[in-house]
Design an enzyme around this catalytic site. Structure first.
Site, PDB file in Angstrom:
ATOM      1  N   HIS A   1      82.238  -2.206  -3.452  1.00  0.00           N
ATOM      2  CA  HIS A   1      81.712  -2.047  -4.817  1.00  0.00           C
ATOM      3  C   HIS A   1      82.801  -2.393  -5.843  1.00  0.00           C
ATOM      4  CE1 HIS A   1      78.971   1.202  -2.940  1.00  0.00           C
ATOM      5  NE2 HIS A   1      78.149   0.275  -3.344  1.00  0.00           N
TER       6      HIS A   1
ATOM      7  N   LYS B   1      65.829   9.569  -2.220  1.00  0.00           N
ATOM      8  CA  LYS B   1      67.060   9.494  -1.416  1.00  0.00           C
ATOM      9  C   LYS B   1      67.753  10.842  -1.481  1.00  0.00           C
ATOM     10  CE  LYS B   1      68.185   4.604  -1.517  1.00  0.00           C
ATOM     11  NZ  LYS B   1      69.175   3.579  -1.863  1.00  0.00           N
TER      12      LYS B   1
ATOM     13  N   ARG C   1      76.063  -9.482   0.403  1.00  0.00           N
ATOM     14  CA  ARG C   1      77.001  -9.473   1.511  1.00  0.00           C
ATOM     15  C   ARG C   1      76.590 -10.443   2.603  1.00  0.00           C
ATOM     16  NH1 ARG C   1      76.322  -3.211   1.715  1.00  0.00           N
ATOM     17  NH2 ARG C   1      74.419  -4.024   0.818  1.00  0.00           N
TER      18      ARG C   1
ATOM     19  N   SER D   1      78.085   1.950   2.132  1.00  0.00           N
ATOM     20  CA  SER D   1      78.371   3.374   1.985  1.00  0.00           C
ATOM     21  C   SER D   1      77.845   4.188   3.169  1.00  0.00           C
ATOM     22  CB  SER D   1      77.740   3.922   0.703  1.00  0.00           C
ATOM     23  OG  SER D   1      78.245   3.255  -0.418  1.00  0.00           O
TER      24      SER D   1
HETATM   25  P1  ADP Z   1      71.598   0.398  -3.437  1.00  0.00           P
HETATM   26  O1  ADP Z   1      70.876   1.627  -2.999  1.00  0.00           O
HETATM   27  O2  ADP Z   1      71.178  -0.107  -4.789  1.00  0.00           O
HETATM   28  O3  ADP Z   1      71.669  -0.697  -2.403  1.00  0.00           O
HETATM   29  P2  ADP Z   1      74.461   0.626  -3.016  1.00  0.00           P
HETATM   30  O4  ADP Z   1      75.419   1.567  -3.645  1.00  0.00           O
HETATM   31  O5  ADP Z   1      74.371   0.613  -1.525  1.00  0.00           O
HETATM   32  O6  ADP Z   1      73.087   0.931  -3.689  1.00  0.00           O
HETATM   33  O7  ADP Z   1      74.779  -0.865  -3.476  1.00  0.00           O
HETATM   34  C1  ADP Z   1      74.807  -1.216  -4.834  1.00  0.00           C
HETATM   35  C2  ADP Z   1      75.065  -2.703  -4.951  1.00  0.00           C
HETATM   36  O8  ADP Z   1      76.353  -2.986  -4.434  1.00  0.00           O
HETATM   37  C3  ADP Z   1      74.095  -3.589  -4.177  1.00  0.00           C
HETATM   38  O9  ADP Z   1      73.899  -4.782  -4.914  1.00  0.00           O
HETATM   39  C4  ADP Z   1      74.826  -3.893  -2.898  1.00  0.00           C
HETATM   40  O10 ADP Z   1      74.435  -5.139  -2.351  1.00  0.00           O
HETATM   41  C5  ADP Z   1      76.255  -3.946  -3.412  1.00  0.00           C
HETATM   42  N1  ADP Z   1      77.216  -3.624  -2.367  1.00  0.00           N
HETATM   43  C6  ADP Z   1      77.264  -2.538  -1.576  1.00  0.00           C
HETATM   44  N2  ADP Z   1      78.312  -2.593  -0.715  1.00  0.00           N
HETATM   45  C7  ADP Z   1      78.930  -3.769  -0.977  1.00  0.00           C
HETATM   46  C8  ADP Z   1      80.048  -4.451  -0.408  1.00  0.00           C
HETATM   47  N3  ADP Z   1      80.722  -3.965   0.619  1.00  0.00           N
HETATM   48  N4  ADP Z   1      80.386  -5.621  -0.941  1.00  0.00           N
HETATM   49  C9  ADP Z   1      79.680  -6.163  -1.953  1.00  0.00           C
HETATM   50  N5  ADP Z   1      78.607  -5.600  -2.522  1.00  0.00           N
HETATM   51  C10 ADP Z   1      78.230  -4.423  -2.042  1.00  0.00           C
END
Ligand code: ADP
Length: 163
Positions: free
Chosen positions: A19, A43, A92, A130
């Site tokens: 992130h 969630k 990703r 995450s």
């Molecule tokens: P959501 O429930 O919206 O997917 P996340 O916190 O998992 O929430 O992800 C938020 C955003 O960050 C999404 O666009 C996801 O693709 C991106 N994201 C999550 N992990 C990574 C990572 N390791 N690298 C790049 N982008 C990421």
């Protein structure tokens, strides 16, 4: 020139180095970045809204054009309330694509003035998310390379307080 106000929505449960990679790229591209925690009743996050916000504030404190917020409801409505014209999402792997493609076209239908911009992290973060970090930490595995120290500490405390 019109200001480019971007929002980066997500669950951030917790914020990872993946992130942060996206936030740093966005901060270099747009006038401002609002990282916003999506509060989704369906969630059950490990970290509360306040905890997630605190971690995000801490790990982005050196980025002056980044602010942290929360929202619930429709993302496009929230973006309009912030005068944002860009939604940022991280891409990703191909597996992210279908859902993100659908979301981005739906959001554009709702407001054609707001574009979704996809950013790709450094390849070392492409497999990171995450839920993987939460699961590894629950088994006491070493997740140091995936998280800033501040978040690592909070995650360790979360699982040690469960015992
Ligand atoms: P959501 O429930 O919206 O997917 P996340 O916190 O998992 O929430 O992800 C938020 C955003 O960050 C999404 O666009 C996801 O693709 C991106 N994201 C999550 N992990 C990574 C990572 N390791 N690298 C790049 N982008 C990421």
């Amino acid at each position: 020139m019109k200001k480019l106000i971007s929002i980066y929505p997500g669950t951030f449960d917790p914020v990872t180095n993946g992130h942060i990679d996206i936030i740093e790229r966005a901060a270099g591209l747009f006038d401002s970045v609002i990282v916003t925690i999506a509060l989704n009743k369906n969630k059950k996050p490990l970290f509360s809204e306040e905890e997630r916000k605190d971690m995000l504030i801490n790990v982005t404190s050196q980025l002056k054009n980044v602010e942290i917020d929360c929202f619930s409801g429709l993302l496009v409505k929230y973006a309009e309330s912030k005068n944002a014209n860009v939604i940022i999402r991280g891409l990703r792997a191909l597996s992210d694509f279908e859902y993100e493609f659908q979301m981005s076209l739906t959001n554009r239908k709702l407001n054609p003035g707001i574009n979704t911009v996809f950013l790709m992290p450094n390849e070392k973060y492409t497999y990171l998310n995450s839920s993987l970090v939460r699961e590894l930490a629950s088994y006491n595995a070493n997740v140091k390379e995936f998280l800033p120290d501040y978040v690592l500490d909070k995650l360790k405390k979360k699982f040690s307080s469960d015992k």
